[in-house]
Design an enzyme around this catalytic site. Sequence first.
Site, short mmCIF file in Angstrom:
data_model
loop_
_atom_site.label_atom_id
_atom_site.label_comp_id
_atom_site.label_asym_id
_atom_site.label_seq_id
_atom_site.Cartn_x
_atom_site.Cartn_y
_atom_site.Cartn_z
N ASP A 199 0.80 -1.13 -0.08
CA ASP A 199 -0.09 -0.07 0.00
C ASP A 199 0.87 1.34 0.01
O ASP A 199 0.29 2.46 -0.22
CB ASP A 199 -0.86 0.14 1.04
CG ASP A 199 -2.10 -0.63 1.00
OD1 ASP A 199 -2.73 -0.46 -0.05
OD2 ASP A 199 -2.58 -1.27 2.00
C1 BGC Z 1 0.04 1.21 6.33
C2 BGC Z 1 0.17 0.07 5.57
C3 BGC Z 1 -1.36 0.01 5.30
C4 BGC Z 1 -1.92 1.43 4.51
C5 BGC Z 1 -3.43 1.29 4.44
C6 BGC Z 1 -0.28 2.52 5.83
O1 BGC Z 1 0.01 3.18 6.71
O2 BGC Z 1 1.85 1.48 6.71
O3 BGC Z 1 0.30 -1.07 6.25
O4 BGC Z 1 -1.72 -0.83 4.37
O5 BGC Z 1 -1.70 2.51 5.74
O6 BGC Z 1 -3.98 2.63 4.54
C1 NOJ Z 2 -1.63 -3.76 5.40
C2 NOJ Z 2 -2.80 -3.94 4.65
O1 NOJ Z 2 -3.90 -4.05 5.34
C3 NOJ Z 2 -2.51 -4.64 3.43
O2 NOJ Z 2 -3.73 -4.97 2.50
C4 NOJ Z 2 -1.50 -4.29 2.67
O3 NOJ Z 2 -0.99 -5.47 1.64
C5 NOJ Z 2 -0.36 -4.25 3.68
N1 NOJ Z 2 -0.60 -3.46 4.79
C6 NOJ Z 2 1.10 -4.07 3.01
O4 NOJ Z 2 0.99 -2.56 2.73
#
Ligand code: BGC
Ligand code: NOJ
Length: 836
Positions: free
Chosen positions: A499
Amino acid sequence: MRYGFFDDSKCEYVIIRPDTPLPWINYLGNEAFFGLISNTAGGYVFYRDARLRRLTRYRYNNVPLDTGGRYLYIRDDGSSGKDAPAGDYWSPSWQPTRHALENYACRHGLGYTVIGSTYGGIEAQTRYFVPLGEDLEIWQLTVTNHRDRPARLSVFSCVEFCLWDAWDDATNFQRNFNLGEVEVDASDDSRGVIYHKTEYRERRNHFAFFACSEPLAGFDTQRDAFLGPYAGWDSPEAVVRGRSSGSLVHGWAPIGSHHVRLALEPGETRQILFLLGYHENPDGQKFDPPGSQQINKHTVGPVLDRYLDAENVDAAFAALRAYWDDLREVLQVETPDVHTNRMVNIWNAYQCMVTFNMSRSASYFESGIGRGMGFRDSNQDLLGFVHMIPERARERILDLAATQLESGGAYHQYQPLTKRGNDAVGSGFNDDPHWLILAVAAYLKETGNWGILDERVPYDNRPGSEQPLYEHLQRSLRYTLDRLGPHGLPLIGRADWNDCLNLNTFSSTPGESFQTAVTKEGKTAESVFIAGLFVLAAKEMAAIARWRGLQQEAEGYEAQARTMEEAVHQHGWDGDWFLRAYDDRGQKIGSHECVEGKIFIEPQGICILAGIGVGSGADGGPANAERALASVDQHLATAHGIVLHQPAYTRYYLNLGEISSYPPGYKENAGIFCHTNPWIMIAEAISGHGDQAHNYYLRINPSAREEIGDVHRCEPYVYAQMIAGRDAPTHGEAKNSWLTGTAAWNYVAISQWILGMRPTFGGLQIAPVVPQDWPGFKATRIYRGVTYHISVERVGVGNAVALCVDGRAIESNVIPAPPKEQKTVLVQVALGRAGG
Ligand code: BGC
Ligand code: NOJ
C-alpha cells in the site's frame, strides 16, 4: 524473558504477570457480537461494526496504557483483621487500580478469557465470553473467601458506554454531551439492568444492556457521579466511599455500574453474573407502553432470563469449547516441533478466524474507526479460514464480489454493516481484483462446490447488474490486461499489495493520504508484483476453466499467463532477483542499479509462487527461482525474519510515496513485514528446500519467539504484522499484532506447502517438504466430509513421496475420494528416496 506459558492441553496461553510489555489481548465473539479483551480486562465491545455500533468506550493511545474496559472493583466493607483494612479496594484484573495481587493469572483461550487473582485472602476470578449465536458478553465472577473469618465485601462493576458511532463519539462533543440516556431497572425483584438508549428516541432501534444477577445495593449511570470530580478509574469516589449514588445520566458520559454487597463465610464461594449486550426491537414495537419513551423490554427479557441463570451460562461455555474443538479438528498435526504443533493446531487457526471476522478493523493497533473490510485483505484471510467453515467463506466471497466494479476493479474496502464499497477510499489498487480469484480457487479446492461460480452477483451492489461469479473472475483478469504499461507489465495504480509503494502520488502536502491523493493518471508506473499475481491468478483460472470443460478458454488464460511471464523474464528480471517495479519516469525500482531499495521481497515470493523461473527453464524461460531465493537469503534474511527490502530508504522520495515516509526498518520501509515471509517459505518449499522453508517459518513463529518477550513485546501466541527490520534501532520488536494477512499465509505455508497437505481441484494432495532431520509427522485432516489419518515417515533424503491409501499403493500424490459411505481413510506416506 517470559510473561507466561502455553497450556496446550487446554488451548490456552497463561499470562502470569499483568505488566506485559504491551497489553496482550484476546477476542470474544464469533459472528456478530465481538469484544477485544486485554490481559487486564481492558478493551471494548461492538456489534458487527467496530465503528458504527460500538457499545463501550475505549481510549486508544492513552496513559496509562489500555484505558477503558470491563472494570470490576472489590472493596473490603469491614471485616476487621489484617488481610485488607476496611475500606481497602482493588481490581482483581489488576487494572485499573493496579494493586499488587497474588496469583494473578490471565488465561486467554479460544473465544474466552479468564482473569483471576487473590488479594487480602479474597480470591476473585472472572470468565468472559460471548455465547455462540448471541449478542452479549457474559462476565462470570467467582469470589471466594479464603480468610478464617467472614468477609463483608462490595463489588462494583463499571463500563463506559459509547454513543454508537465511535468516530463521532470521540469528536463531536458539542452534540454528544447532550444526548446520553439510560433506563435502570433496579427494583428489589428485578435483574439489575442498566439500559443504554442514547438516540433510541429517534432513529435507532437498538440499545445496549448491562445486567447483574444479584440484587443491587445501588447503581450509577453518570460517569462523573461514579468517579467524582477529577478522579480516574483507579480511584472512583463511589468505590472509595463504598456506596453508589443512584445517578441517572442526562447527557455527558453514560456508564453502567452495579453495586452488589457480598457477605462470605470462611471458605464460601459465590458467583455473580454480569451481561453486557446489544438488542434490537422491531420498528413498530420500540416502546412500551406504546406512545411512551420507554424501551419495550419484552423481546430482550427472555435473553436476560436465560443468561442470568448460572446453569445456562455453564452450558453455553461448554458449547463454545465444543465448537472450537470441532473447528480445530479439521486439521491437527503432530510434528517433532512444538512451535509448529501449537501454532497449527491452536493459535494460528484461531487467529485465522479472528482475521476473517475483523479484517483490519479492530485491534489494539487498528482503532476500529478507520477501515472496514479490505478487499485484498479479506480475500487473503479466507485462505486460512475456508477449511473451517466453508459456508461462511462462501458468503464472504459473494459479499466481496458484490463490491467489485464493472471494470473488474474493486472498492478497496467496504463497511461490514452496510456491505457497501467505501467511497472515501475508492478503487484503483490494481492488485485487488486478482485476490478474488485466489479466494474462489481456494474455496473450490476445499469444497468441490462448483455451483458458486454460477451464483449471480451484482457489481457495486447495483440491482440489475447481476452476473455469474465466474464472469466477475473473468473481469478481474481483464482489468489488468486493460491496464498494461510500456513494458507489457501491469500498471500499478494507487498501489499494489504494498500500500505504501505509491508511484503515482507525488505528495508534498503533510498529512495527505498517500493512497487517495493520487496526482498522476498512472500510464507508466508498472508493478512486477502484479505481474506475478496475474500469472498465478490466470493459471488458477485456466485450471478452473478446464475443470468446467471450457478447453479453449483455459488455453486462452494459459496464453495470457505465458505472455505475462515472458514480460517478467524480459523486463522484470534484474540479473539476480526479480525487479520490483518501474516508476512514473520508467526508472527501475528494486534493482542493483538503485541506490536504495535494490531488492524487494514481494516479487521474489509471488513470482515463484506463480511458477515463474521455477525448474530448469522447461517453461521456456530461465530458471531464476533459485537465484532469487539465494538473493533473498543473502540480502534480506535476518534472525528475526525477512525484511521487505534493502537497503532501507534513508530519506523521503517524492516519487515513491509512503514507503519512504517511515524511518528505516519500520513497516513498509524495510521492516520485517511478516505477511510476505510465508511467500518465501512457500517458494522454498516449491524449490524443494524443506530445511530453509521451516527455518524461515520459525524465525517469525510467535511461540518460537516467546523466550525473547522483552525484544518481541507483542503476544507470543499470535503473529504480528511487522517486526522491526535490521535498520531499526529496535530490531526484532513486533507491532500491530493480530490483524494481519500473516495469519492466513503462514497457515497456508506451513500446512499446505511445508507439511504439504494441499487441497487441489481434484482432491487432497500430499507433498511434504519438511526438514531433513524430521523422522516424519502425523496429521488428521477432514476434507470434503472425509477424515484422513495421515502418517508420514521419512525413508530417505529428498521430497519424493509414495502413498499407500488404506493399505494400497497409489501412483499419484493426490488421494482419490473414497466411496460415498466411507468416512475415514488411512494414508501412509513414505517420504524421500530410500537409500538416496
Ligand atoms: C500502512 C499500511 C497500510 C496502509 C493502508 C499504511 O499507513 O503502513 O500497512 O496498508 O496504511 O491504509
Ligand atoms: C496492510 C494492509 O491491510 C494490506 O492490505 C497491505 O497489503 C499491507 N499493509 C502492505 O502494505
